[in-house]
Structures are given as C-alpha cells and as structure tokens.
Write a protein that holds these residues in place. Structure first.
Motif, PDB file in Angstrom:
ATOM      1  N   ASN A 118       0.827  -1.203   0.000  1.00 33.34           N
ATOM      2  CA  ASN A 118       0.000   0.000   0.000  1.00 33.34           C
ATOM      3  C   ASN A 118       0.861   1.251   0.000  1.00 33.34           C
ATOM      4  O   ASN A 118       0.525   2.248   0.606  1.00 33.34           O
ATOM      5  N   SER A 161      -5.618   9.010  -5.273  1.00 34.19           N
ATOM      6  CA  SER A 161      -5.019   7.965  -4.455  1.00 34.19           C
ATOM      7  C   SER A 161      -4.306   6.966  -5.344  1.00 34.19           C
ATOM      8  O   SER A 161      -4.883   6.460  -6.303  1.00 34.19           O
ATOM      9  N   SER A 192      -4.631   1.239  -3.806  1.00 31.06           N
ATOM     10  CA  SER A 192      -5.840   0.576  -4.319  1.00 31.06           C
ATOM     11  C   SER A 192      -6.736   0.029  -3.213  1.00 31.06           C
ATOM     12  O   SER A 192      -7.864  -0.367  -3.472  1.00 31.06           O
ATOM     13  N   ASP A 193      -6.266   0.012  -1.969  1.00 33.77           N
ATOM     14  CA  ASP A 193      -7.038  -0.545  -0.852  1.00 33.77           C
ATOM     15  C   ASP A 193      -8.171   0.421  -0.477  1.00 33.77           C
ATOM     16  O   ASP A 193      -7.940   1.462   0.130  1.00 33.77           O
ATOM     17  N   SER A 194      -9.409   0.071  -0.867  1.00 37.45           N
ATOM     18  CA  SER A 194     -10.532   0.980  -0.611  1.00 37.45           C
ATOM     19  C   SER A 194     -10.810   1.136   0.882  1.00 37.45           C
ATOM     20  O   SER A 194     -11.252   2.197   1.320  1.00 37.45           O
ATOM     21  N   ASN A 254      -8.510   3.838   2.069  1.00 34.65           N
ATOM     22  CA  ASN A 254      -9.002   5.142   1.619  1.00 34.65           C
ATOM     23  C   ASN A 254     -10.198   5.604   2.461  1.00 34.65           C
ATOM     24  O   ASN A 254     -10.292   6.774   2.819  1.00 34.65           O
ATOM     25  N   GLN A 255     -11.086   4.667   2.800  1.00 35.71           N
ATOM     26  CA  GLN A 255     -12.230   5.013   3.650  1.00 35.71           C
ATOM     27  C   GLN A 255     -11.771   5.405   5.051  1.00 35.71           C
ATOM     28  O   GLN A 255     -12.328   6.316   5.664  1.00 35.71           O
ATOM     29  N   LYS A 313     -10.533   8.939   4.910  1.00 37.65           N
ATOM     30  CA  LYS A 313     -11.671   9.860   4.879  1.00 37.65           C
ATOM     31  C   LYS A 313     -12.298  10.002   6.258  1.00 37.65           C
ATOM     32  O   LYS A 313     -12.621  11.107   6.691  1.00 37.65           O
TER      33      LYS A 313
END
Length: 103
Positions: free
Chosen positions: A42, A66, A69-71, A74-75, A78
């Motif tokens: 990551n 971004s 690629s790890d959603s 990313n969440q 946020k």
C-alpha cells in the motif's frame, strides 16, 4: 505587539495550521495502514480535499487522488480526516487539499 497577531482570529486557516491538524490524525490513519498492509503493498500517496467550516469542524472530505488501491484504507483516511478538529476562523467555509505519503 507583533507576536500576538497569531492569536487573533483569522479569515481562513493557514497551510501550517491545516498541516498541524493533519499530522495529528495521521497517527490514527497509520493504525489503519498497518492493519491493511498485511501482505499488500500500500505504498503511495493520497490527496484529500477537505471542506472546513469556520467553527473548525470538517464539513466534507473527498479523496481527490489515491495511488493506493485498498478501498478500506481510503475510507479510513476519509473517516479520520473527517473527525479532525481545526482551529476556528472568522471567514466563510473553506476548502483545502492535503497529500499524505505512505511508504
């Protein structure tokens, strides 16, 4: 006194004020990063767009860019940026961008 000018309420936050708050939440983001990076690379950078109300509360956060690629990560970014508390200021709601590097 010139030294007291920084204590006055400003029309908007400075880049340094924003950076200081983001550095504070990066410790929590780091926990998500450590948890998510088991066996996955990551490495990369994430740029977030932040809408900040004059109360210092975050109104909205969006991932502008971004390379990770790890959603879930990313969440997490946020979420924690959304929990940040910035200094209050005198002006209108403002937008800022901040880039975080992960290696």
């Amino acid at each position: 006194e010139f030294g007291q000018a920084e204590n006055q309420v400003n029309k908007k936050l400075t880049a340094r004020q924003i950076q200081t708050v983001i550095v504070g939440v990066q410790k929590k983001i780091r926990l998500c990063y450590d948890k998510s990076s088991s066996g996955v690379s990551n490495k990369g950078e994430v740029t977030v767009g932040i809408t900040i109300k004059n109360s210092g509360d975050v109104d909205a956060v969006e991932i502008k860019h971004s390379s990770i690629s790890d959603s879930a990560l990313n969440q997490c970014i946020k979420f924690w940026v959304g929990q940040a508390k910035f200094p209050s200021f005198d002006g209108k709601t403002m937008r800022a961008e901040q880039t975080m590097l992960f290696d």
